[in-house]
Design a protein around this motif. Structure first.
Motif, short mmCIF file in Angstrom:
data_model
loop_
_atom_site.label_atom_id
_atom_site.label_comp_id
_atom_site.label_asym_id
_atom_site.label_seq_id
_atom_site.Cartn_x
_atom_site.Cartn_y
_atom_site.Cartn_z
N SER A 228 10.37 -70.24 24.78
CA SER A 228 9.45 -70.41 23.65
C SER A 228 10.28 -70.73 22.41
CB SER A 228 8.65 -69.12 23.42
OG SER A 228 7.86 -68.87 24.54
N THR A 229 9.74 -70.50 21.25
CA THR A 229 10.47 -70.86 20.03
C THR A 229 11.38 -69.72 19.57
OG1 THR A 229 8.54 -70.10 18.85
CG2 THR A 229 8.79 -72.48 19.08
N ALA A 230 12.31 -70.04 18.68
CA ALA A 230 13.19 -69.08 18.01
C ALA A 230 13.89 -68.13 18.99
CB ALA A 230 12.39 -68.27 16.97
#
Ligand code: GTP
Length: 338
Positions: A228-230
């Motif tokens: 996913s992100t980050a």
């Protein structure tokens, strides 16, 4: 020296699951396995499950020249992994009483959730027979159609993960290069399975029915993890058994910093019906699930720097396992006080 049949009896009934998508060759393999057992003087048992109301495959076995030597039961109009699970446990128990050590073959419907079928068999073994054992899960793959299967049946991979042996069948319909592609794909989903290539399910049955070393009883937490992100990753998992809630709480507390969110609907020991589980950065709550009826327990987990394999193995240890019925024999002529 004991005969082969006597040796079979001495070690308890082995139970084999023959699974695979619709039309992949399950019945073709079953017939070969039955012929092999009958030739050795062993009278096997069969539990067929058909999704429809007509028992086509069962009728084929009734017409078998040695049908009197096969203990056959069918479960129609549903799937043993969900709507027929109670009847399934009962029939497995009934057949195990009759087999007296001979093998029991369970042919699933092409749409069955193999993980749930395995859980159902373990439940039946725990209730009805201390000596029978789940010997092996054999998954038939319709090799020419396998690479397109995901489009029809998104659960295909979960199902493959349950296999001890995968039979790549119908190889008369594809060339070597395509067969190698299918094999590579199967291997990537289940690196531990034994893979056997076949035409018309013609496989060395002796080897197929050997108990694989170190059979994983069932993959009870199955799913995939996505980037996913980050730096966060998220995973969605099916959970095939009830959780033991205290153990789950203790396990999740170890992940206070890395697992930021867990939610879903699961079964929980000692509680009726599906439960909603919520974990928000260190705090766990479990309450009766009020949403649309769900038959399959599922969770979503989001975390960062999580050792996922370890996390999932720990999660499996938080599940409740069926207890084996222990048969205690009384020494002749003595009363045993417990
Ligand atoms: N060409 C070819 N046909 C095969 C092979 N194996 C099985 N078949 C045929 O494929 C069809 C389906 O085989 P089954 O054994 O009935 O498959 P199944 O998985 O039991 O089917 P369902 O119970 O309906 O899911 C039958 O017509 C078989 O004769 C193979 O290796 N090559």
């Amino acid at each position: 020296m004991p005969t082969k049949a006597a040796q079979v009896r001495a070690s308890g009934s082995p139970v084999y699951v023959i699974a695979g998508f619709l039309g992949s060759g399950k019945t073709t393999l079953l017939k070969r396995a039955l012929a092999h057992e009958l030739e050795r003087g062993i009278k096997p048992a069969v539990l067929m499950n058909e999704f429809g109301e007509v028992d086509v495959d069962g009728a084929l076995l009734h017409d078998h020249p040695r049908s009197n030597d096969i203990e056959l039961q069918s479960l129609l109009s549903g799937c043993i992994c969900c709507d027929l699970s109670g009847a399934f446990t009962e029939k497995v128990g009934h057949l195990l009483k009759k087999t007296q050590g001979a093998p029991l073959f369970v042919e699933t419907t092409g749409l069955a959730d193999t993980g749930q079928v395995v859980v159902g068999i373990e439940k039946a073994l725990a209730q009805h027979s201390a000596r029978a054992r789940l010997a092996s899960v054999i998954v038939m793959v319709d090799a020419p159609r396998f690479l397109k299967l995901g489009a029809y049946w998104p659960a295909a991979d979960d199902h493959l993960k349950q296999a001890d042996t995968v039979v790549l069948n119908k190889l008369d319909q594809i060339d070597d290069r395509q067969a190698a592609l299918v094999e590579r794909r199967v291997r990537s989903v289940n690196p531990a399975a034994r893979i056997v290539r076949a035409i018309h399910a013609d496989v060395p049955i002796d080897r197929l029915l050997e108990r694989p070393a170190g059979r994983r009883v069932a993959q009870i937490v199955t799913g995939t993890i996505k980037e996913s992100t980050a730096g966060y990753r998220s995973g969605s998992f099916k959970i095939l058994r009830p959780f033991e809630p205290d153990r789950l709480g203790r396990w999740l507390r170890r992940y206070q910093r890395s697992v930021v969110r867990l939610k879903g609907y699961v079964r929980v020991q000692g509680r009726q019906g599906m439960q909603e589980v919520q974990w928000v950065m260190g705090s766990l709550s479990i309450a009766p699930y009020q949403g649309v009826k769900q038959s399959q327990a599922k969770i979503v987990v989001i975390g960062r720097r999580v050792a996922w394999q370890r996390f999932l193995e720990g999660l499996e240890r938080c599940l409740v396992w069926p207890r084996r019925r222990v048969v205690r024999r009384r020494p002749a002529g003595k009363r045993v006080s417990q």
